[in-house]
Design an enzyme around this catalytic site. Structure first.
Site, PDB file in Angstrom:
ATOM      1  N   SER A 101       0.846  -1.252  -0.162  1.00 42.22           N
ATOM      2  CA  SER A 101       0.221   0.372   0.350  1.00 42.22           C
ATOM      3  C   SER A 101       1.103   0.869   0.280  1.00 42.22           C
ATOM      4  CB  SER A 101      -0.716  -0.190   1.081  1.00 42.22           C
ATOM      5  OG  SER A 101      -2.216   0.661   0.769  1.00 42.22           O
ATOM      6  N   ASP A 238      -9.251  -4.772  -5.263  1.00 39.46           N
ATOM      7  CA  ASP A 238      -8.730  -4.299  -4.418  1.00 39.46           C
ATOM      8  C   ASP A 238      -9.615  -2.500  -4.632  1.00 39.46           C
ATOM      9  OD1 ASP A 238      -6.876  -2.120  -3.004  1.00 39.46           O
ATOM     10  OD2 ASP A 238      -5.286  -3.286  -3.489  1.00 39.46           O
ATOM     11  N   HIS A 266      -7.864  -5.564  -0.439  1.00 38.35           N
ATOM     12  CA  HIS A 266      -6.518  -4.355   0.342  1.00 38.35           C
ATOM     13  C   HIS A 266      -6.048  -4.763   0.945  1.00 38.35           C
ATOM     14  CE1 HIS A 266      -4.328  -0.798  -0.544  1.00 38.35           C
ATOM     15  NE2 HIS A 266      -4.189  -0.430   0.708  1.00 38.35           N
TER      16      HIS A 266
END
Length: 289
Positions: A101, A238, A266
């Site tokens: 991320s 995601d 995610h």
């Protein structure tokens, strides 16, 4: 082994696993997340694969130092310098850098600013594009309505107790989980509660990371100069960093490899960890170090 390292004017917590004589692998976590958010099972797989694994708390998270952002604003380039300082403190010349991320964004900055310190680069559920301040998502993508609704609740009815903050994090984790495996509410709640117990309420300091991301440069064109062998791992479901962001990142870095994981959101779900570890190890073994 746990230790603290002074880096870039901030005291950072880090933990090492494995033999320091093995090739180092630096794990860089995302926005507001602690280094311990890297699943223990994944860290063990990487260690067993022959790596000296390093995970750490970014500034303003976990047990690492806090920064007064108004007095000392910072960007992802500063967080990249922090990460290189961790390597310096451990006596590591170069490492395989793996970021998740926002950590993948920091990893890109490490490869751009300190190319000699990066043996290979792996970006998981990340992006090169900047955040659009109007939409709150990466340029080129639209924010999912479920995230828009969650954002609105944090403004109209902000949590005021630890239990409410844990519930808000749990709600977000559910939205981001993807369909790869059923959402395990009790296990996720336990993980979130453990993070609160370790470092307390991180709401204020998480805001610093948001400000840092918003103030950082767009890397969409810059990443074409990355020379480190690059692997991009991205879930097809995601919602935070939509799959097209992973595809665009891989397309922009010459010679990079894109590995889609069907149904992954995610997050780093347990059913995907063996696949993620094997892809990372295959990637690092390609360069033979």
């Amino acid at each position: 082994m746990e230790r603290w390292i002074e880096s870039n004017g901030v005291r950072l917590w880090c933990e090492t696993l494995g033999d320091a004589a093995d090739p180092a692998m630096l794990l860089v976590m995302g926005l507001g997340a602690q280094g311990t958010s890297w699943p223990d099972d994944l860290c063990e797989m990487l260690r067993a694969g022959g790596h000296y694994v390093i995970r750490y708390d970014n500034r303003d998270t976990g047990l690492s130092g806090r920064v007064d952002y108004a007095a000392r604003p910072y960007t992802l380039t500063d967080l990249a310098d922090d990460a290189v300082g961790v390597l310096d403190g451990l006596g590591v010349d170069a490492a395989h850098v793996v970021g998740a991320s926002m950590g993948g964004m920091i990893a890109q900055e490490i490869a751009l600013q300190h190319p000699g310190r990066v043996r290979t680069l792996t970006a998981i559920m990340s992006a090169a594009a900047a955040i659009d301040p109007q939409s709150g998502t990466f340029r080129g993508s639209e924010r999912d309505p479920r995230l828009v609704a969650w954002d609105a609740r944090q403004v109209t009815d902000p949590p005021t107790t630890d239990e409410q903050r844990i519930q808000a994090r749990l709600d977000l984790a559910r939205i981001l989980s993807g369909s790869l495996s059923p959402f395990d509410e009790s296990a996720t709640r336990e993980i979130i509660a453990r993070e609160f117990l370790r470092a307390g309420d991180m709401t204020h300091t998480m805001q610093n990371h948001i400000l840092a991301v918003m103030a950082s440069r767009d890397r969409s064109e810059l990443v074409s100069s990355i020379t480190s062998p690059t692997l991009v791992i991205h879930g097809t479901e995601d919602l935070m960093a939509p799959f097209e962001q992973g595809r665009a990142l891989a397309a922009a870095i010459p010679g990079s490899v894109l590995v889609p994981i069907e149904g992954m959101g995610h997050s780093l779900p347990a059913p995907a960890l063996a696949r993620i570890a094997s892809e990372i190890l295959r990637h690092t073994n390609r360069v033979g170090v």
